[in-house]
Enzyme design. Sequence first.
Site, PDB file in Angstrom:
ATOM      1  N   ARG A  27     -51.614  -0.947   0.140  1.00 24.48           N
ATOM      2  CA  ARG A  27     -50.701   0.217   0.794  1.00 24.48           C
ATOM      3  C   ARG A  27     -51.399   1.806   0.956  1.00 24.48           C
ATOM      4  O   ARG A  27     -51.683   1.725   1.984  1.00 24.48           O
ATOM      5  CB  ARG A  27     -49.606   0.457  -0.769  1.00 24.48           C
ATOM      6  CG  ARG A  27     -48.183   0.977  -0.385  1.00 24.48           C
ATOM      7  CD  ARG A  27     -48.626   2.375  -0.399  1.00 24.48           C
ATOM      8  NE  ARG A  27     -48.851   3.136  -1.246  1.00 24.48           N
ATOM      9  CZ  ARG A  27     -49.215   4.459  -1.934  1.00 24.48           C
ATOM     10  NH1 ARG A  27     -49.126   5.273  -0.404  1.00 24.48           N
ATOM     11  NH2 ARG A  27     -49.708   5.294  -2.693  1.00 24.48           N
ATOM     12  N   ASP A  28     -52.086   2.354  -0.194  1.00 24.47           N
ATOM     13  CA  ASP A  28     -52.612   3.579   0.200  1.00 24.47           C
ATOM     14  C   ASP A  28     -53.753   3.570   0.822  1.00 24.47           C
ATOM     15  O   ASP A  28     -54.142   4.790   2.085  1.00 24.47           O
ATOM     16  CB  ASP A  28     -53.625   4.062  -0.749  1.00 24.47           C
ATOM     17  CG  ASP A  28     -53.969   5.799  -0.845  1.00 24.47           C
ATOM     18  OD1 ASP A  28     -53.444   6.563   0.066  1.00 24.47           O
ATOM     19  OD2 ASP A  28     -54.459   6.445  -1.254  1.00 24.47           O
ATOM     20  N   HIS A 220     -56.304   9.725  -9.502  1.00 26.82           N
ATOM     21  CA  HIS A 220     -56.577   9.355  -8.446  1.00 26.82           C
ATOM     22  C   HIS A 220     -57.562   9.850  -7.842  1.00 26.82           C
ATOM     23  O   HIS A 220     -57.354  10.451  -6.878  1.00 26.82           O
ATOM     24  CB  HIS A 220     -54.949   8.942  -7.784  1.00 26.82           C
ATOM     25  CG  HIS A 220     -55.304   8.357  -6.257  1.00 26.82           C
ATOM     26  ND1 HIS A 220     -54.544   7.599  -6.051  1.00 26.82           N
ATOM     27  CD2 HIS A 220     -55.941   8.835  -5.271  1.00 26.82           C
ATOM     28  CE1 HIS A 220     -54.860   7.108  -5.070  1.00 26.82           C
ATOM     29  NE2 HIS A 220     -55.779   7.767  -4.228  1.00 26.82           N
ATOM     30  N   HIS A 222     -60.587  10.480  -5.070  1.00 31.26           N
ATOM     31  CA  HIS A 222     -61.412  10.265  -3.383  1.00 31.26           C
ATOM     32  C   HIS A 222     -62.812  10.618  -3.578  1.00 31.26           C
ATOM     33  O   HIS A 222     -63.047  11.734  -4.298  1.00 31.26           O
ATOM     34  CB  HIS A 222     -60.366  11.434  -2.517  1.00 31.26           C
ATOM     35  CG  HIS A 222     -59.861  10.376  -1.505  1.00 31.26           C
ATOM     36  ND1 HIS A 222     -58.359  10.789  -0.607  1.00 31.26           N
ATOM     37  CD2 HIS A 222     -58.203   9.767  -2.798  1.00 31.26           C
ATOM     38  CE1 HIS A 222     -57.868   9.821  -0.213  1.00 31.26           C
ATOM     39  NE2 HIS A 222     -57.565  10.102  -1.304  1.00 31.26           N
ATOM     40  N   CYS A 253     -58.211  10.418   4.037  1.00 31.28           N
ATOM     41  CA  CYS A 253     -58.137  11.300   3.851  1.00 31.28           C
ATOM     42  C   CYS A 253     -57.830  12.497   5.498  1.00 31.28           C
ATOM     43  O   CYS A 253     -58.855  12.392   5.810  1.00 31.28           O
ATOM     44  CB  CYS A 253     -58.648  13.082   2.714  1.00 31.28           C
ATOM     45  SG  CYS A 253     -58.009  14.657   2.589  1.00 31.28           S
ATOM     46  N   ASN A 262     -60.670   6.847  -0.380  1.00 29.32           N
ATOM     47  CA  ASN A 262     -60.638   6.368  -1.925  1.00 29.32           C
ATOM     48  C   ASN A 262     -61.628   5.572  -2.732  1.00 29.32           C
ATOM     49  O   ASN A 262     -62.376   5.303  -2.261  1.00 29.32           O
ATOM     50  CB  ASN A 262     -59.477   5.012  -2.441  1.00 29.32           C
ATOM     51  CG  ASN A 262     -57.869   5.891  -1.669  1.00 29.32           C
ATOM     52  OD1 ASN A 262     -58.018   7.282  -2.036  1.00 29.32           O
ATOM     53  ND2 ASN A 262     -56.988   5.176  -0.484  1.00 29.32           N
TER      54      ASN A 262
END
Length: 314
Positions: A27-28, A220, A222, A253, A262
């Site tokens: 998803r992300d 979460h 990065h 990002c 990520n």
Amino acid sequence: MTAAGLPMAVPAQDLPPRVRIHEVGARDGLQNEKAVVPTEIKAEFVHRLADAGLTTVEATSFVHPKWVPQLADAEQLFPLLGDLEGVHLPVLVPNERGLDRALALGAHRIAVFASATESFAKANLNRTVDEALAMFDPVVSRAREQRAHVRGYLSMCFGDPWEGPVPIAQVVRVCRALLDMGCDELSLGDTIGVATPGHVLALLASLNEAGVPTDRIGVHFHDTYGQALANTLAALQHGVTTVDASAGGLGGCPYAKSATGNLATEDLVWMLHGLGIDTGVDLGRLSATSAWMAGQLGRPSPSRTVRALTHQEQ
């Protein structure tokens, strides 16, 4: 070539015995890729991730295709995952319409996406922070009525590209609001990758002081500035046991062009296994899956562990 038996497990004190990885690559990760991946490939990706031992795989997002065209096939994808037993398949919903779409397909895990800063709330949701919270309130309420598990994502917890440093009290206020409206867990997002370990520990301590239990917090990170694993270790030392990561380091990002995206799930698993922490994940299968997906995307995986284990070209 990596010798068998590596990494050698050497436990450290005061760390949890097991960590649940919340896999966000499908998803992300994919929503930030330029290429639109075919539905059948997405479904195979999720199945491969589950086969590698991941028990929480965020499947897709029920947002309007205009905003996230990479995930416009949510209605087609989700039914293809119905044969996965024992695997949680959270989906992101932006509003009540998205919730309706998700519930109609039998989704049992829902996520909403809030912001700790006014600038990002405006850019991402075209609302103020409080207006966004008001929008999510009926979504969370209705999801809970349907006995769905609800996760609250919170972006810009450690820094904002427009506002700079984000006061800890500001983050705590929105976290508290998400829990009060009924979210089962929170995911603290370092959206532009600027967190450092001391900042992580300070935020977690402040959340505890505000009545937010550690067992309802996920992190979460990065890896924009190479701090994701260090920040994760700090969170583990505080007692956090849920960590978001993306297979192969998929995603990025949009606000920092140097961002590497990520935290790669393989890099996380390598560290956790080296610390003697159980994840239930087969690192070899996971790395092979990420190498396969990198091939689908036509580029090498950014994950250092994937490259080391599969000998991908730099």
